[in-house]
Design an enzyme around this catalytic site. Structure first.
Site, PDB file in Angstrom:
ATOM      1  N   ARG A  96      -2.039 -13.703   1.312  1.00  0.00           N
ATOM      2  CA  ARG A  96      -1.015 -13.493   0.277  1.00  0.00           C
ATOM      3  C   ARG A  96      -0.281 -14.803  -0.001  1.00  0.00           C
ATOM      4  O   ARG A  96       0.021 -15.149  -1.140  1.00  0.00           O
ATOM      5  CB  ARG A  96       0.006 -12.420   0.726  1.00  0.00           C
ATOM      6  N   ASP A 147      -5.572   2.437   2.060  1.00  0.00           N
ATOM      7  CA  ASP A 147      -4.131   2.252   1.887  1.00  0.00           C
ATOM      8  C   ASP A 147      -3.456   3.507   2.422  1.00  0.00           C
ATOM      9  O   ASP A 147      -4.104   4.549   2.608  1.00  0.00           O
ATOM     10  CB  ASP A 147      -3.812   2.027   0.393  1.00  0.00           C
ATOM     11  N   HIS A 195      -1.049  -3.849  -8.387  1.00  0.00           N
ATOM     12  CA  HIS A 195      -0.600  -4.785  -7.337  1.00  0.00           C
ATOM     13  C   HIS A 195      -1.536  -5.999  -7.383  1.00  0.00           C
ATOM     14  O   HIS A 195      -2.313  -6.260  -6.462  1.00  0.00           O
ATOM     15  CB  HIS A 195      -0.636  -4.096  -5.977  1.00  0.00           C
ATOM     16  N   CYS A 231      -3.919  -3.300   2.899  1.00  0.00           N
ATOM     17  CA  CYS A 231      -2.852  -4.173   2.386  1.00  0.00           C
ATOM     18  C   CYS A 231      -1.607  -4.147   3.264  1.00  0.00           C
ATOM     19  O   CYS A 231      -0.786  -5.059   3.185  1.00  0.00           O
ATOM     20  CB  CYS A 231      -2.499  -3.783   0.953  1.00  0.00           C
ATOM     21  N   ARG A 282       9.113  -6.976  -8.213  1.00  0.00           N
ATOM     22  CA  ARG A 282       8.556  -5.737  -7.649  1.00  0.00           C
ATOM     23  C   ARG A 282       9.388  -4.590  -8.194  1.00  0.00           C
ATOM     24  O   ARG A 282      10.606  -4.533  -7.940  1.00  0.00           O
ATOM     25  CB  ARG A 282       8.602  -5.756  -6.122  1.00  0.00           C
TER      26      ARG A 282
HETATM   27  N1   CP Z   1       1.068  -5.267   0.973  1.00  0.00           N
HETATM   28  C1   CP Z   1       2.343  -5.436   0.558  1.00  0.00           C
HETATM   29  O1   CP Z   1       2.602  -5.586  -0.646  1.00  0.00           O
HETATM   30  O2   CP Z   1       3.269  -5.437   1.555  1.00  0.00           O
HETATM   31  P1   CP Z   1       4.843  -5.377   1.328  1.00  0.00           P
HETATM   32  O3   CP Z   1       5.123  -4.050   0.674  1.00  0.00           O
HETATM   33  O4   CP Z   1       5.437  -5.487   2.692  1.00  0.00           O
HETATM   34  O5   CP Z   1       5.221  -6.514   0.437  1.00  0.00           O
END
Ligand code: CP
Length: 294
Positions: A283, A215, A124, A255, A97
């Site tokens: 997820r 979002d 993402h 999300c 990430r």
């Molecule tokens: N939706 C998502 O990626 O959540 P986090 O940022 O908590 O990983």
């Protein structure tokens, strides 16, 4: 990226995710990643991605090592390319990430193992896989569904739009002027089975939709612009009036994390249309299937 998998490969991963979800609910012990190791590298905070990748790898028998800005010198004393080359000797996949997509591109250039995008400023894709899995669970198909994203044409919108369109869906992305999907993302829709339609009016975009998605108005790293973003997005909220324009069987996705009262109302988030908690759980299952596949 979400388009690194062909539509057939995506469907294979999603079929496997469904099988893995069923196995987990029945307590089946799996070891498809036994003897493997996965490194998780986070430049940004996370709940869902961190927990789901960690459990996904462990439940399939893999070792997990978590790395980040807090416990490495990557980017401030250790070269990113060297970091990837060292990890090549230790682990079988790197989940990263990052702030910039270019960081992922650099890691992938030096990595001999798969590098999985756990969120970048542009994309993402693992979130999009979970979103599509949720749509398939709810509707049985995605190819003729209308998915409306209400909000900024950000990384989440981009990956969902491209992945769903690659599988034949119509994806409408309603954003204020100046916050639309980037031109490079629209260029990547060429040749996809479905289509991506950018627009401005969220009410028009919601008409007849099967899925409504939103979002946060203030994404990670944009906190300095919060006041301007809140002013720009004030009409881009999933509330009951907007949902009334969608199909009677329409579902709502987000999300997470959400800011209730901003991009989504409390009534919608916890209401009967919400598929948000199923989406979050998925997820885990898609990431297991993706790591197995890779
Ligand atoms: N939706 C998502 O990626 O959540 P986090 O940022 O908590 O990983």
């Amino acid at each position: 990226t979400e388009l690194d998998l062909s539509p057939d490969e995506t469907m294979r991963v999603l079929d496997e995710a469904r099988r893995l979800k069923s196995d987990r609910s029945r307590g089946v012990q799996l070891n498809s990643l036994a003897g493997k190791a996965v490194a998780l590298y986070f430049e940004k905070p996370s709940v869902r991605t961190r927990v789901s990748f960690t459990l996904a790898a462990r439940e399939l028998g893999a070792e997990v090592v978590e790395l980040g800005s807090h416990n490495t010198k990557v980017g401030h004393g250790e070269d990113l390319e060297d970091f990837a080359m060292v990890l090549n000797g230790y682990v079988h996949a790197l989940v990263a990430r990052v702030f910039g997509q270019s960081t992922l591109d650099t890691l992938a250039k030096r990595a001999t193992m798969p590098v999985i995008n756990a969120l970048s400023d542009e994309r993402h894709p693992c979130q999009a896989l979970a979103d599509v899995m949720t749509i398939l669970e709810r509707f049985g198909r995605i190819d003729d569904r209308v998915i409306t994203f209400v909000g900024e044409g950000n990384n989440v919108a981009t990956s969902l739009a491209l992945l769903a369109a690659s599988l034949g869906a119509e994806v409408r992305v309603a954003s204020p002027v100046g916050y639309a999907l980037p031109a490079w993302a629209l260029a990547q829709t060429e040749g996809l089975a479905g289509k991506v339609v950018p627009c401005v009016d969220p009410r028009q975009a919601a008409e007849g939709a099967h899925v409504l998605v939103t979002d946060t108005w203030v994404s990670m790293g944009r906190e300095g612009d919060a006041a301007a973003l809140r002013a720009a997005f004030v009409d881009y909220r999933l509330d009951e009036a907007l949902i009334a324009r969608a199909r009677p069987e329409a579902i709502v996705m987000h999300c997470l994390p959400a800011v209730r009262g901003e991009e989504i109302t409390e009534a919608v988030m916890y209401g009967p249309r919400s598929a948000i908690w199923q989406e979050a759980e998925n997820r885990l299952h898609v990431q297991k299937a993706l790591m197995e596949y890779l």
